[in-house]
Design a protein around this motif. Structure first.
Motif, PDB file in Angstrom:
ATOM      1  N   GLY A  32      28.243  36.690  34.400  1.00  0.00           N
ATOM      2  CA  GLY A  32      29.258  36.245  34.915  1.00  0.00           C
ATOM      3  C   GLY A  32      28.857  34.901  35.453  1.00  0.00           C
ATOM      4  N   SER A  45      40.410  38.937  27.118  1.00  0.00           N
ATOM      5  CA  SER A  45      40.572  39.207  28.341  1.00  0.00           C
ATOM      6  C   SER A  45      41.885  38.933  28.805  1.00  0.00           C
ATOM      7  N   GLN A  78      38.854  46.843  29.607  1.00  0.00           N
ATOM      8  CA  GLN A  78      38.934  45.638  30.177  1.00  0.00           C
ATOM      9  C   GLN A  78      39.688  45.525  31.344  1.00  0.00           C
ATOM     10  N   ALA A  81      38.337  47.458  34.403  1.00  0.00           N
ATOM     11  CA  ALA A  81      37.172  46.537  34.983  1.00  0.00           C
ATOM     12  C   ALA A  81      37.731  45.487  35.898  1.00  0.00           C
ATOM     13  N   ILE A  82      38.748  44.873  35.370  1.00  0.00           N
ATOM     14  CA  ILE A  82      39.384  43.719  36.056  1.00  0.00           C
ATOM     15  C   ILE A  82      40.245  44.282  37.687  1.00  0.00           C
ATOM     16  N   TRP A  84      39.060  46.910  39.192  1.00  0.00           N
ATOM     17  CA  TRP A  84      38.073  47.487  40.101  1.00  0.00           C
ATOM     18  C   TRP A  84      37.347  46.311  40.518  1.00  0.00           C
ATOM     19  N   PHE A  85      37.199  45.283  39.875  1.00  0.00           N
ATOM     20  CA  PHE A  85      35.894  44.158  40.251  1.00  0.00           C
ATOM     21  C   PHE A  85      36.876  43.108  40.425  1.00  0.00           C
ATOM     22  N   ASN A  88      37.537  37.805  37.096  1.00  0.00           N
ATOM     23  CA  ASN A  88      36.570  36.922  36.880  1.00  0.00           C
ATOM     24  C   ASN A  88      35.784  37.118  35.839  1.00  0.00           C
ATOM     25  N   TRP A  90      32.600  37.909  35.253  1.00  0.00           N
ATOM     26  CA  TRP A  90      31.690  39.104  35.300  1.00  0.00           C
ATOM     27  C   TRP A  90      32.263  40.531  35.042  1.00  0.00           C
ATOM     28  N   SER A  91      33.550  40.680  35.374  1.00  0.00           N
ATOM     29  CA  SER A  91      34.431  42.011  35.385  1.00  0.00           C
ATOM     30  C   SER A  91      34.769  42.073  33.801  1.00  0.00           C
ATOM     31  N   ILE A  94      31.415  43.239  31.921  1.00  0.00           N
ATOM     32  CA  ILE A  94      30.836  44.550  32.196  1.00  0.00           C
ATOM     33  C   ILE A  94      30.896  45.596  31.528  1.00  0.00           C
TER      34      ILE A  94
END
Length: 583
Positions: A32, A45, A78, A81-82, A84-85, A88, A90-91, A94
């Motif tokens: 990240g 993304s 993707q 992940a965005i 949940w986290f 950014n 990093w998300s 992951i």
């Protein structure tokens, strides 16, 4: 359950847990810490961000325009992940890291069940520290995803063939069909073409046609269809041109015609694979020579080795045929090659002064010396700007030190060579090298507009418009979290013939109509001279043209890697002393 069976079960849990932790930490290092790579990371993304923002989990869109080049699974990963986290870097990285871990664990499972525990452990670590695989596990695009699911399908199939017909075999077969269905949802027809091709040729070579009755082919294909078909059918219902576009143009024509980007010669993937397996590639010849000899002598007895040889060969030939090639496409060949090398090293593990291992040591010495020389020479090349040279100086010094230490350790082992010592030396060298490379990524001078997007986010107000001028910066919508007006001549007759950002957005407009934020030059200049404030991103190559048409009526708010941020009305809160002089 006997004590021996309990202990064996414990070793499975211990091995897998340690692999997940160690490889997970390794893949998570600095994922990240850098902006998105463009175009791929920015494009994919952004599609995931829009999916989440618009609550539309069916049709991927980029800058509000349908983007149907790839199926849906990766976008779902993707977007989840965005959610949940957070939004950014990093998300969005992951997902590839988790896929990388899954691939390594599955390789361990295959190595242990097909050969032995040591082979599985060695294979997992070799795969994780192969530069190409390690890079793909840190790179947010589709290549590792489809490679992982295809690999899992093929591994599950060949593991199933080690068992007699029954529950255990059936469970692995069902898993193979499930992974094939997911692979189709990841990148289309190759999700079933690769398993069918490799398994079919393997059956042909062994003359084991009776297996077609034992692998539950009809029921398996029904499983594949049930998993993959619903999304395709729903997408076709929403966009009637979908099947023709994704299957005909993006699958068949991309393979058969030369009209796409990334044209490369037929031998392109050979150096990619060799470099992508460094330093373990020093054992590739020995492993292939041993396995080919075994298969040649008795292919029925060494049917697993035959499968692992056919797998990378057929995929290599498949991807070498078309003119369009990208590095990540060849990722599916790594796992079987790694497994063959791991099994070779496992067989040499307790042999002192193994001839094959000694040959590998000398090959590594030559390559390591070349790397040490390169770390002195590369910083002096013109490909690095003075600023980047300064930023990367310590990383090059670190790489020089790592491989110098590795050279010394190998030289100390020349007289008393053992496979474990060589393996641990190479593992130390490549893992620390890859970690250093990962740490250096933020200083590579990426062509990102993130610094300019952060300026926009700081000073923008409701009603302000953000504009890409004669270029589409794939990461800009992601960082400003919204659609971006894009200016170009959308009637240019050459657009359908190109494979670039204009073609991407133009094709999307054919599905759902033109979007109001995709405009031409006259419309832009009419808005520029209105009272609406516009933040415009302009590449240095278009800046003289822009400057002439703007007639001096603009302010320069930022400059990053020859990409300028310009506005027609300075934000009230923007410090005057921070304005850049007009170039």
């Amino acid at each position: 359950m006997t004590t021996q069976a309990i202990n064996k079960t414990k070793t499975w849990w211990v091995d897998i847990s340690l692999l997940i932790i160690l490889i997970g930490v390794f893949f998570a290092l600095w994922i990240g810490s850098h902006p998105l790579f463009v175009p791929d990371e920015g494009r994919y993304s952004e599609a995931a961000r829009e999916m989440l923002a618009n609550h539309d989990w069916l049709i991927p869109r980029v800058n509000g325009v349908a983007f149907l080049d790839k199926p849906i699974i990766y976008y779902w990963m993707q977007a989840t992940a965005i959610k949940w986290f957070g939004l950014n870097e990093w998300s969005v990285h992951i997902g590839p890291a988790l896929l990388g871990i899954l691939g390594c664990v599955m390789t361990y499972i295959a190595g242990r069940l097909l050969f032995n525990r040591r082979t599985g452990i060695l294979a997992a670590f070799i795969l994780a520290t192969s530069p190409l695989y390690s890079a793909m596990a840190r790179y947010a695009n589709f290549d590792l995803a489809v490679a992982t699911f295809v690999n899992c399908a093929l591994f599950c199939f060949i593991i199933a063939m080690k068992y007699a017909p029954g529950k255990i075999r059936d469970r692995f077969l069902w898993a193979a069909y499930i992974f094939a269905g997911i692979a189709i949802l990841t990148k289309g027809l190759i999700g079933i073409v690769f398993p069918a091709l490799i398994i079919g040729v393997w059956i042909l070579c062994l003359n084991r046609w009776y297996l077609l009755k034992q692998i539950h082919l009809i029921l398996g294909l029904i499983i594949v269809f049930v998993i993959s078909a619903p999304w395709y059918l729903m997408a076709q219902h929403v966009i009637p041109q979908f099947f023709e576009y994704i299957f005909v143009k993006q699958q068949f024509l991309r393979f058969l015609t030369p009209n796409f980007n990334n044209k490369a010669p037929v031998w392109f993937y050979l150096p990619v694979v060799l470099l992508g397996l460094f330093p373990w590639v020093v054992f590739l010849y020995q492993a292939l020579r041993e396995k080919i000899k075994q298969v040649w002598q008795d292919k029925q007895r060494y049917s697993t080795e035959l499968f692992l040889l056919l797998w990378p060969l057929l995929i290599f030939l498949f991807f070498s045929a078309p003119n369009s090639k990208t590095i990540g496409y060849i990722t599916p060949v790594l796992a079987p090659l790694v497994l063959l090398m791991a099994h070779y090293l496992s067989g040499q593990w307790e042999i002192a002064r193994s001839k094959g291992v000694r040959c590998g040591m000398f090959a590594f010495l030559i390559l390591a010396l070349a790397i040490v020389v390169a770390t002195f020479v590369l910083p002096q090349l013109a490909i690095f700007t003075p600023n980047i040279k300064y930023e990367l100086h310590y990383y090059f010094v670190t790489l020089t030190a790592i491989f110098s230490i590795a050279i010394i350790l190998v030289l100390l082992q020349i007289r008393n060579t053992t496979t474990p010592k060589v393996f641990y030396t190479l593992l130390f060298a490549i893992s620390t090298c890859l970690a250093t490379a990962a740490a250096s990524v933020p200083h590579l001078g990426l062509t990102t507009v993130k610094p300019l997007a952060l300026i926009i986010n700081q000073y923008r107000e409701p009603g302000d418009e953000i504009v890409n001028y004669e270029h589409y910066y794939q990461d800009l919508p992601f960082y400003v979290q919204g659609y971006v007006t894009t200016v170009t001549d959308w009637t240019d007759p050459s657009i359908p013939n190109d494979d670039d950002w204009q073609n991407q957005l133009w094709e999307g407009m054919q599905f759902e109509g033109k979007k109001p934020w995709l405009i031409d030059g006259p419309t832009f200049w009419q808005q520029w001279h209105s009272k609406k404030r516009m933040f415009v991103i302009v590449d240095a190559s278009y800046y003289p043209h822009f400057k002439t048409l703007a007639n001096g009526h603009f302010y320069m708010l930022g400059d990053n890697l020859h990409i300028y941020l310009i506005t027609n009305e300075k934000p009230k809160t923007f410090p005057t002393e921070k304005l850049l002089p007009v170039k």
